[in-house]
Structures are given as structure tokens and as C-alpha cells.
Design a protein around this motif. Structure first.
Motif, mmCIF file in Angstrom:
data_model
loop_
_atom_site.group_PDB
_atom_site.id
_atom_site.type_symbol
_atom_site.label_atom_id
_atom_site.label_comp_id
_atom_site.label_asym_id
_atom_site.label_seq_id
_atom_site.Cartn_x
_atom_site.Cartn_y
_atom_site.Cartn_z
ATOM 1 N N ARG A 121 0.864 -1.190 0.000
ATOM 2 C CA ARG A 121 0.000 0.000 0.000
ATOM 3 C C ARG A 121 0.894 1.232 0.000
ATOM 4 O O ARG A 121 1.907 1.279 0.694
ATOM 5 C CB ARG A 121 -0.887 0.007 1.241
ATOM 6 N N ASP A 122 0.516 2.220 -0.763
ATOM 7 C CA ASP A 122 1.424 3.365 -0.917
ATOM 8 C C ASP A 122 1.760 4.050 0.403
ATOM 9 O O ASP A 122 2.897 4.456 0.628
ATOM 10 C CB ASP A 122 0.890 4.364 -1.955
ATOM 11 N N ASP A 123 0.775 4.128 1.293
ATOM 12 C CA ASP A 123 1.018 4.810 2.581
ATOM 13 C C ASP A 123 2.094 4.113 3.410
ATOM 14 O O ASP A 123 2.734 4.735 4.248
ATOM 15 C CB ASP A 123 -0.252 4.828 3.443
HETATM 16 MG MG MG Z 1 -2.993 5.066 0.301
#
Ligand code: MG
Ligand code: ATP
Length: 286
Positions: free
Chosen positions: A52-54
Motif C-alpha cells: 500500500r502506498d502509505d
Molecule cells: Mg494510500
């Protein structure tokens, strides 16, 4: 195993395709991507992790990944021990403040004493501090644009590209807090081997980027115009000139910046250029 550069990219979402394309255009090939947690390039010492990008900045800080591709917005929000290595020219958007359209917003002071819903509390905090504003920050992880409508906040700070989401939620964009695009982030202390792999990859990425803005052009022109034509197009200092079977005419080949080309097209035709072809370049090493 340890001499593979581990690159974290988004598992699914707006950055996924662009990130994979970037690696593929740089010559890396993968057996099959998406549904795995990780995959190894067949022809380059790189392993790709899908996350997930976060979470990517944290993984890079923890050295689970060496390098990551994230939005600049996520890089600045997470404030981890990561270095911004390169901007990538895709996933361009902006992080903006928006308020209900009915509000009489005049300037940033309007936000004083208000409540702002956002997924980017750190960036918003910095923005408010810089502008000497005291406002409440309400952190929510998604569907930020509905917050004013349901009475959760007076304003929002969220990503915008076209503004159509804001519009359909009765909001108007009032301040751009930051511009963002996809970036490569890296751990600040990569070992020498990994740094070498990263440098090699960055070199390839740059070659692809240059090629995208540059075109190979071919045209036929009367011999007496060759000099004039080579002076109107800045990139055309030493074109390749090939005589045509047609007497008094030549074929002229060169590599030019696409923008320069479009600005000068009328002049080229005025000088008698015919049969102009503009051809894409795949890689460009200079
Ligand atoms: Mg995200
Ligand atoms: P994940 O499930 O990985 O957490 P997400 O829902 O947080 O995904 P996306 O919506 O896929 O994230 O957006 C990822 C990144 O793409 C954003 O952080 C931003 O940098 C960029 N981005 C977001 N919205 C846009 C947009 N409208 N146009 C272009 N780029 C955008």
C-alpha cells in the motif's frame, strides 16, 4: 539475495501502472506482476515488492525495501528517513484546500478557527503554521470530500486533479497547498552495491524521459533551404542530409525537442519542407 535492489511500488491504485511501466520501459522484465507480493526482474538485479502506498516510506525507513515509488504528497506527509531521489513526471496532482461553494472565501485567514478534514495532517499542520492560522485538523483516511456535507468539517484538504470530485460535492478549491507527482524515494544509506544498481536504473529512467520529449524528424526540402531550415530548429545543428533522386532536393533527418518542432512548423513549410515525418524515440543516451 542481498545484492538485489528491493523496490516497493503500490499494489493497486493510481501509481501502480505508471510505476510498473517505468520499470519495464527501463528494460526490466518480469514474469508476471500484479497478484504476487513480490517479483524478481529476470534481467536486472531488482526485486519489486507490492505494498500500500502509505506504508512504503516506513518500509524504506525500516530497510525492508531500499527504494520506493510514491506520490510526493505521501513522501512529505510521512516524514520518514527517506531521500527524494527523482521526480518521475506521472501521477501529477495537487493537494488543495476546498470549502463549500456557498462560502464567501476571501483569503487563507478564513480558515482561522475552522475545522479541516484531511488524510494529510502533517502537511496541513505545516501549511497552517506557515500562514499563522489556528485551525482544527480532523484526520480521516478516505472520502474526505463528503466531510463538509455531513457536518464533520468546514473545509477539506485533499488531492485534486481535475476538480470534478470537488464540484460534485458542492466544494470549490481555494488554496493549493502543494503540487505532487510520483517520486523515487530511497534509504539515505544504501550500501555501495545497491547504490550502483540504483544509479544504473536512474540512468535508464533518464534515457527514457529524454526520449519522451524528443522526436526524430525527417523531411524533404529543396537544397537551397537546408541552411535556413537548420537555423529555425534549435536542435538541428548538424542534421543528416541525404540526396534524393529528385534533382535539387534532399532528405533531412534530425533529433529535436518536440515543443521546438511544433513552434516552427509553419516556418519549415514556408521554406519548402515537404513530407515531414515525426517519429517517436524509444531511448536516448546522450
Ligand atoms: Mg494510500
Ligand atoms: P492505497 O490502497 O495504496 O493506499 P490510495 O487509495 O491511498 O491507495 P490512490 O488513490 O491510488 O491511493 O493514489 C495514490 C497516489 O496517486 C496519491 O498519493 C497521489 O500521489 C496520486 N494521485 C491521487 N489522486 C490523483 C489524481 N486524481 N490524479 C493523479 N494522481 C493522483
Amino acid at each position: 539475495m542481498s545484492n538485489l535492489l528491493r523496490i516497493a511500488i503500490q499494489k493497486s491504485g493510481r501509481l501502480q501502472e505508471g510505476s510498473l511501466d517505468l520499470l519495464k520501459e527501463s528494460g526490466l522484465s518480469f514474469s508476471n506482476g500484479k497478484d504476487q507480493l513480490k517479483t524478481q526482474a529476470r534481467n536486472f538485479p531488482v526485486e519489486v515488492l507490492f505494498l500500500r502506498d502509505d506504508d512504503i516510506p516506513q518500509y524504506v525507513e525500516d530497510k525492508v525495501a531500499d527504494v520506493g515509488i510514491v506520490g510526493e504528497n505521501v513522501f512529505f506527509e510521512k516524514q520518514k528517513k527517506n531521500e527524494l531521489v527523482k521526480r518521475l513526471d506521472f501521477a501529477k496532482c495537487r493537494l488543495s484546500m476546498a470549502v463549500p461553494r456557498s462560502e464567501n472565501y476571501t483569503d487563507v485567514q478564513w480558515l482561522n478557527g475552522k475545522n479541516i478534514a484531511t488524510s494529510y495532517p502533517n502537511i496541513v499542520k505545516d501549511f497552517l503554521q506557515k500562514n499563522n492560522i489556528k485551525a482544527g485538523i480532523h484526520e480521516i483516511s478516505g472520502s474526505v470530500e463528503i466531510a463538509p456535507g455531513i457536518g464533520l468539517a468546514d473545509a477539506i484538504c485533499d488531492l485534486v486533479s481535475t476538480g470534478s470530485t470537488l464540484l460534485s460535492n458542492g466544494l470549490k478549491e481555494v488554496e493549493v497547498v502543494m503540487q505532487s507527482e510520483a517520486v523515487i524515494i530511497a534509504s539515505p544509506d544504501l550500501d555501495i552495491e545497491k547504490q550502483k544498481i540504483l544509479d544504473k536504473l536512474l540512468f535508464r529512467i533518464e534515457a527514457v524521459r529524454k526520449a519522451k520529449n524528443t522526436k526524430y524528424i525527417l523531411m524533404n526540402c529543396p537544397n537551397e533551404s537546408i541552411e535556413k531550415i537548420t537555423t529555425v530548429i534549435p536542435g538541428m545543428k548538424s542534421p543528416t542530409i541525404i540526396p534524393l533522386a529528385r534533382a535539387g532536393w534532399s532528405s533531412l533527418h534530425s533529433v529535436v525537442d518536440e515543443n521546438d518542432f511544433w513552434e516552427r512548423i509553419d516556418q519549415l513549410r514556408e521554406f519548402g519542407a515537404e513530407g515531414i515525418l515525426v517519429v517517436p524515440i524509444e531511448k536516448m543516451i546522450v
